[in-house]
Design a protein around this motif. Structure first.
Motif, mmCIF file in Angstrom:
data_model
loop_
_atom_site.group_PDB
_atom_site.id
_atom_site.type_symbol
_atom_site.label_atom_id
_atom_site.label_comp_id
_atom_site.label_asym_id
_atom_site.label_seq_id
_atom_site.Cartn_x
_atom_site.Cartn_y
_atom_site.Cartn_z
ATOM 1 N N GLN A 5 43.624 45.618 33.456
ATOM 2 C CA GLN A 5 42.220 45.377 33.270
ATOM 3 C C GLN A 5 41.645 44.854 31.899
ATOM 4 O O GLN A 5 40.753 44.222 32.043
ATOM 5 N N GLY A 6 42.168 45.624 30.883
ATOM 6 C CA GLY A 6 41.662 45.335 29.635
ATOM 7 C C GLY A 6 42.861 44.859 28.807
ATOM 8 O O GLY A 6 43.826 45.641 28.668
ATOM 9 N N ASP A 7 42.477 43.957 27.982
ATOM 10 C CA ASP A 7 43.487 43.500 26.805
ATOM 11 C C ASP A 7 43.790 44.269 25.966
ATOM 12 O O ASP A 7 43.150 45.237 25.392
ATOM 13 N N GLY A 8 45.271 44.718 26.021
ATOM 14 C CA GLY A 8 46.002 45.551 25.026
ATOM 15 C C GLY A 8 45.805 47.136 25.300
ATOM 16 O O GLY A 8 46.079 48.006 24.386
ATOM 17 N N LEU A 9 45.455 47.180 26.696
ATOM 18 C CA LEU A 9 45.242 48.949 27.032
ATOM 19 C C LEU A 9 46.714 49.172 27.527
ATOM 20 O O LEU A 9 47.385 48.280 28.142
ATOM 21 N N THR A 59 32.513 38.373 34.007
ATOM 22 C CA THR A 59 32.797 39.881 33.962
ATOM 23 C C THR A 59 33.053 40.306 32.733
ATOM 24 O O THR A 59 33.877 39.461 31.932
ATOM 25 N N LEU A 60 32.581 41.110 32.293
ATOM 26 C CA LEU A 60 32.652 41.687 30.801
ATOM 27 C C LEU A 60 34.133 42.198 30.638
ATOM 28 O O LEU A 60 34.393 42.796 31.569
ATOM 29 N N PRO A 61 34.555 42.122 29.281
ATOM 30 C CA PRO A 61 35.739 42.921 29.041
ATOM 31 C C PRO A 61 35.715 44.357 29.473
ATOM 32 O O PRO A 61 34.591 45.068 29.119
ATOM 33 N N VAL A 62 36.670 45.103 29.608
ATOM 34 C CA VAL A 62 36.524 46.869 29.555
ATOM 35 C C VAL A 62 36.120 46.976 28.219
ATOM 36 O O VAL A 62 36.849 46.702 27.104
ATOM 37 N N ALA A 63 35.072 47.901 28.193
ATOM 38 C CA ALA A 63 34.547 48.175 26.681
ATOM 39 C C ALA A 63 35.545 48.867 26.040
ATOM 40 O O ALA A 63 35.729 48.536 24.643
ATOM 41 N N ALA A 64 36.339 49.907 26.404
ATOM 42 C CA ALA A 64 37.289 50.523 25.832
ATOM 43 C C ALA A 64 38.545 49.596 25.233
ATOM 44 O O ALA A 64 39.102 50.037 24.083
ATOM 45 N N ILE A 74 38.893 55.600 30.295
ATOM 46 C CA ILE A 74 39.659 54.752 29.134
ATOM 47 C C ILE A 74 39.157 55.046 28.041
ATOM 48 O O ILE A 74 37.858 54.709 27.567
ATOM 49 N N THR A 75 39.953 55.497 26.838
ATOM 50 C CA THR A 75 39.783 55.599 25.554
ATOM 51 C C THR A 75 40.981 55.266 24.777
ATOM 52 O O THR A 75 42.111 55.709 25.207
ATOM 53 N N LEU A 131 45.597 49.994 46.516
ATOM 54 C CA LEU A 131 44.465 49.335 46.780
ATOM 55 C C LEU A 131 44.303 48.213 45.422
ATOM 56 O O LEU A 131 43.916 46.936 45.496
ATOM 57 N N LEU A 132 44.645 48.895 44.464
ATOM 58 C CA LEU A 132 44.332 47.992 43.021
ATOM 59 C C LEU A 132 45.378 46.958 42.929
ATOM 60 O O LEU A 132 45.332 45.840 42.195
ATOM 61 N N LYS A 133 46.612 47.102 43.532
ATOM 62 C CA LYS A 133 47.625 46.236 43.450
ATOM 63 C C LYS A 133 47.159 44.818 44.120
ATOM 64 O O LYS A 133 47.542 43.715 43.809
ATOM 65 N N ASN A 134 46.136 45.100 45.045
ATOM 66 C CA ASN A 134 45.455 43.852 45.721
ATOM 67 C C ASN A 134 44.015 43.537 45.116
ATOM 68 O O ASN A 134 43.347 42.712 45.599
ATOM 69 N N ARG A 135 43.738 43.577 43.825
ATOM 70 C CA ARG A 135 42.619 43.672 43.058
ATOM 71 C C ARG A 135 42.133 42.346 43.141
ATOM 72 O O ARG A 135 41.108 41.875 43.361
ATOM 73 N N ALA A 136 43.045 41.179 42.978
ATOM 74 C CA ALA A 136 42.601 39.692 42.788
ATOM 75 C C ALA A 136 42.003 39.433 43.808
ATOM 76 O O ALA A 136 40.841 38.565 43.898
ATOM 77 N N ALA A 137 42.686 39.770 45.051
ATOM 78 C CA ALA A 137 42.061 39.313 46.638
ATOM 79 C C ALA A 137 40.832 39.914 46.595
ATOM 80 O O ALA A 137 39.636 39.312 47.235
#
Ligand SMILES: Cc1ncc(COP(=O)(O)O)c(C=O)c1O
Length: 368
Positions: A65-69, A194-199, A226-227, A258-264
């Motif tokens: 969900q977050g770039d580079g995490l 939708t804002l980026p994941v802050a972490a 997440i940190t 459930l998360l595998k279906n997040r986009a839908a």
């Protein structure tokens, strides 16, 4: 540390009894799902102790969900509530300085209070559209500040901040050398941007979220933090291990599916929220006793009703006695009782419409 039960928990629908509430406008999530609706087979799950950090594939899915995490930066917790408790107790001790937004999800205020932290509240004001002013946070910062605590999208008002404000706040934390907590429990229910994941933006930012709200599964008790800061991560992991060793392998298995279906799910949320906000908006426009700040994320908003202090007890009482309509009153959030949190995501269309009409009926009865 001393614990005190919070009104939001003592008077929560599950404590009052779902059986006696017909129009439940007090909830802050999408409608709860049954296991049957999820139709995820559980027979293959081995009931062992799970990975202490949380099920690896689940953490990998969250990290996407977050770039580079990466999965190594995600710690699975007992709901977002578990993550918030870990963060507050790991980072704060008696007398430590914290800046926190008020109103807020009650735990974000109560746990630091129980710890005895030195708290500066940043009050969101109805007349200012509940707008968060970064300059107010800047003015409250001190060299010894440990933590800035934000909820975005916000509970109980549903307001958002822009990406520019988010970056400005993170820069402040970096400059002052403190951590900044973003409670992002409603992120998957954002209506516009939708804002980026802050972490993902800074090692000073800690993100918290869960599946409870946007997926209608608060009974799974599945959240995470997440940190990017490895030392901080290990501190949080130690706290989690002392509290419960690991999470529930069943919850984590279901959560992963459930998360595998997040986009839908996100697509569904956008359409659903649009319709629900339109419905509430139409009611506010034709209801002269109600004023509000339209929400921009989440499934709650915080309207104000033009009744006197004396009328407010009767308002909530008649709503429940005569209409079995339940709202989250302002005192759950340290606000005047003329404010109430309205949950527009949990009830059915029919329940929401009749719930809103029952608010109008009781209000007009009281002023006539
Ligand atoms: C902003 C916010 N954070 C955290 C939580 C805790 O949610 P959970 O522990 O179910 O993930 C809630 C629940 O209402 C919330 O509104």
């Amino acid at each position: 540390m001393r614990y005190k039960r919070m009104p939001i928990e003592v008077e929560s629908p599950e404590e009052i009894g779902y059986g006696i509430i017909r129009r439940n406008l007090a909830e802050s999530s999408l409608r709860d799902k049954t296991l049957k609706e999820l139709s995820i087979p559980l027979e293959g799950v081995t009931l062992c102790y799970g990975e202490h950090r949380g099920y690896g594939p689940l953490r990998a899915e969250i990290a996407l969900q977050g770039d580079g995490l990466s999965a190594a930066q995600v710690l699975v917790t007992t709901g977002a509530a578990g993550a918030l408790f870990i963060i507050a107790t790991a980072l704060l001790k008696k007398g430590d300085h914290l800046i926190v937004i008020r109103p807020n999800y009650a735990t974000n205020l109560e746990t630091p209070k129980a710890i005895g932290a030195d708290i500066t509240y940043i009050d969101l004001v109805f007349e200012e559209n509940f707008r968060l002013d970064p300059d107010e946070i800047a003015a409250a910062l001190r060299p010894e500040t440990r933590l800035i605590s934000l909820t975005v999208p916000h509970n109980p008002t549903g307001v958002m901040i822009s990406y520019e404000v988010m970056k400005a706040l993170i820069s402040l934390a970096e400059r002052w050398g403190c951590y900044i907590l973003f409670d992002e429990t409603y992120r998957d229910l954002s209506m516009g941007e939708t804002l980026p994941v802050a972490a993902s933006l800074s090692s000073k930012a800690v993100s918290v979220s869960s599946l409870s709200k946007a997926y209608g599964v608060p009974g799974l008790r599945l959240g995470w933090l997440i940190t990017q800061d490895t030392e901080l991560y290990n501190l949080f992991l130690a706290a989690k291990e002392q509290m419960g060793i690991c999470g529930s392998v069943i919850d984590e298995y279901l959560g992963h599916a459930l998360l595998k279906n997040r986009a839908a799910q996100l697509e569904h949320n956008k359409l659903f929220l649009e319709k629900r906000v339109d419905l509430v908006c139409a009611w506010v426009l034709r209801e002269p006793l109600i004023s509000w700040v339209p929400p921009a994320g989440g499934v709650v908003c915080m309207p104000r009703i033009a009744l006197s202090d004396k009328q407010m007890d009767a308002f909530y009482q008649y709503l429940m006695d005569d209409h079995q309509t339940y709202l989250a009153p302002g005192h759950w959030f340290d606000m005047p009782r003329q404010f109430f949190r309205l949950g527009f995501g949990w009830p059915t269309d029919a329940e929401l419409k009749s719930g809103l009409e029952s608010i109008s009926e009781v209000a007009h009865r009281l002023v006539s």
